[in-house]
Structures are given as structure tokens and as C-alpha cells.
Design an enzyme around this catalytic site. Structure first.
Site, PDB file in Angstrom:
ATOM      1  N   ASP A   1      13.721  -5.587  16.621  1.00 15.24           N
ATOM      2  CA  ASP A   1      14.016  -4.237  16.112  1.00 15.24           C
ATOM      3  C   ASP A   1      15.394  -4.008  15.476  1.00 15.24           C
ATOM      4  OD1 ASP A   1      11.586  -3.937  17.430  1.00 15.24           O
ATOM      5  OD2 ASP A   1      12.405  -2.753  19.059  1.00 15.24           O
TER       6      ASP A   1
ATOM      7  N   CYS B   1      14.745  -2.130  24.332  1.00 14.55           N
ATOM      8  CA  CYS B   1      13.707  -3.079  23.920  1.00 14.55           C
ATOM      9  C   CYS B   1      14.035  -4.523  24.274  1.00 14.55           C
ATOM     10  CB  CYS B   1      13.423  -2.930  22.429  1.00 14.55           C
ATOM     11  SG  CYS B   1      12.761  -1.294  22.014  1.00 14.55           S
TER      12      CYS B   1
ATOM     13  N   LYS C   1       5.362  -2.614  16.720  1.00 12.54           N
ATOM     14  CA  LYS C   1       5.102  -2.305  18.126  1.00 12.54           C
ATOM     15  C   LYS C   1       5.419  -0.849  18.430  1.00 12.54           C
ATOM     16  CE  LYS C   1       9.547  -3.950  19.990  1.00 12.54           C
ATOM     17  NZ  LYS C   1      10.021  -2.742  20.648  1.00 12.54           N
TER      18      LYS C   1
END
Length: 185
Positions: free
Chosen positions: A18, A113, A80
Site C-alpha cells: 500500500d 496494514c 484489498k
């Protein structure tokens, strides 16, 4: 299962989490985090280490930053919604399907994350290495607490140079000379 204390390039893959357009500007030291990811992913590509990347809700946070565009050309990219990439069945199945027991994790945010993915992967039996200089959070305290928590859970905290030298294993080879001249000096 006993894990090797060293990173084995033929037994690992890189998971970039990310580093996205709308999130990156808020990350402390984001330029440094992006630069370390560029550096590490370039070496991974040179040494044929697979790279997988995730994008958290890209319709809201944008895609991976343009500065990593070149490195993403050879990466497999997954979208995701879970904070932990390993909670997405398609991603978990793909990562397990690589049949590589070691994962090198980079990306953002360290305390969300990255942390949740690392802990889930560690719990699943993978050997997790988190690259300290290639992860970031909005606040440095959150990054440091997440790194401590991951280490307490059995993840190994490393630097990008540690990863590169463990991939190379030895000097006095053409491969070492090329990587050293191109990326390390």
C-alpha cells in the site's frame, strides 16, 4: 519447521504493501521510504526475487505511487479491503502458492496494514522479515511501536542493505560486482 536465520533469495518474495498516491504524502519521511523501496525492488528484479504488491481500496486511496511505476512493471498487484493482505483469500492463496517460506515486507502503514499482514503471515508459518527503512507510518511513534510488536511476535526486523547482502551471499562474483557498482556504492 525450522527457519533459516538468513534470508535466502530462492526461498523468499517481497511484499510491498500500500504505498499509494493519496496515502504517501501523509507518511513521515515518505520520500525516504519510497526511495528505499525503489532501491530494494530494483535489486530484487536483478536477482529474480518475485515481487507482489497490494493496494488498499485503490478507488479511494489511488494506485501505487508513480515513483514506483518502473518497479511495478514486473510485480503482481492485488487490490484489498482488509488491512491484512493475508485476510484476503485470493491474496493469501497466491502468496502461499509461490511456495516460498520467507517474505520480505515493505510499505505503509507500519502500524496498520504492515503489522496485521506480518502477524497473520507469521501465524500461518511463514518467516517474516520487515524492512525498517522501507516501511512508514504517519507518526514515527506508531511505526516504532509496530516494529517492536512485530519483533515480539517473532518477525525479524532488517534493513534494506541487510536484505541485499543476504540475497547476494558472497563477493567476488560478477553478480556481486554488478549489484555493488550499480546500487551499493
Amino acid at each position: 519447521m525450522k527457519h533459516s536465520p538468513l534470508i535466502q533469495r530462492h526461498a523468499c518474495f517481497v511484499l510491498l504493501i500500500d504505498i499509494q498516491q493519496k496515502l504517501a504524502p501523509a507518511i513521515a519521511e515518505s520520500e525516504s521510504v519510497i526511495e528505499r523501496n525503489q532501491w530494494l525492488l530494483n535489486i530484487a528484479h536483478e536477482l529474480s526475487v518475485p515481487v507482489v504488491a497490494t493496494e488498499q481500496y485503490p478507488s479511494g486511496l489511488g494506485h501505487t505511487v508513480a515513483a514506483l511505476e518502473e518497479q511495478m512493471k514486473q510485480a503482481i498487484v492485488y487490490e484489498k479491503l482488509h488491512f491484512s493482505a493475508f485476510q484476503e483469500k485470493s491474496i493469501a492463496d497466491a502468496l502461499v502458492g509461490l511456495n516460498r517460506p520467507q517474505v520480505i515486507i515493505t510499505g505503509t502503514e507500519t502500524h496498520v496494514c504492515v503489522l496485521q499482514t506480518a502477524l497473520d503471515m507469521q501465524e500461518a508459518g511463514l518467516q517474516v522479515f520487515v524492512v525498517e527503512d522501507a516501511v512508514g507510518s504517519r507518526r514515527e511513534l506508531n511505526k516504532q511501536l509496530a516494529l517492536q510488536r512485530m519483533q515480539q511476535a517473532g518477525c525479524v526486523i532488517v534493513s534494506s542493505e541487510m536484505v541485499a547482502f543476504e540475497w547476494l551471499q558472497r563477493c567476488a562474483t560478477d553478480e556481486f560486482r554488478h549489484i555493488s557498482k550499480t546500487y551499493i556504492r
